[in-house]
Design an enzyme around this catalytic site. Sequence first.
Site, PDB file in Angstrom:
ATOM      1  CG  ASP A   1     -21.377   0.902  -4.322  1.00 23.38           C
ATOM      2  OD1 ASP A   1     -21.466   0.268  -5.387  1.00 23.38           O
ATOM      3  OD2 ASP A   1     -20.637   0.550  -3.382  1.00 23.38           O
TER       4      ASP A   1
ATOM      5  CG  ASP B   1     -22.502  -4.138  -5.768  1.00 20.17           C
ATOM      6  OD1 ASP B   1     -21.472  -4.687  -6.182  1.00 20.17           O
ATOM      7  OD2 ASP B   1     -22.516  -3.002  -5.262  1.00 20.17           O
TER       8      ASP B   1
END
Length: 199
Positions: free
Chosen positions: A149, A167
């Site tokens: 991330d 995401d």
Amino acid sequence: MQERSSVKPLPSPLRGQGAGKELAGRAPRKPFLLLIGAITIPLIVLDQATKLFVKAHMALYESIALVPNYLDITYTLNPGAAFSILADAPPWARRAFLLSMSCAAIIVLVVLIARSERVSINSVGFALILAGATGNLIDRATRGGRVIDFVRAHYYDLNYPVFNVADSAITIGVALIILASLFGGDAEPKPNRSSEKVK
């Protein structure tokens, strides 16, 4: 003497109407390849390319401010246990659970896209979610169950969970499906019935 038949052959434009009706009665081509090729695959490539770029050019937990106090690029590794699910479980159990759930979700999404009769809000949403699920599954399968991330949205010390392209694709896909279900603007058209009598 034999009487000649008074029935004249139909003009060529009228003869072609039969073929036209046959073509109209055929089922429309399903948009599976279009959705996968135009949405899912490009997003998977973009997701993996951005993750590889961040991993190659940044140290773990390094942060670069894009918009000070609002948006940063921060390299993190997420074990994939959202909301601390399976946080106390052994890593192998957590990894097996998340991998199996991701695979099941991907199979369901592929079936839903394959059954779509046309490009619609729902089918686009499914293609987006499929891209996100596949992108994160690649991470879990190749990086020891962890997902890269790097997008950190925050307001000073108030932080939104760090996320990635996969995401974002999942979030947008879910939002599209919810909007379509709430406003009912994505109903599949009824197929043409070829059973009408020709007058």
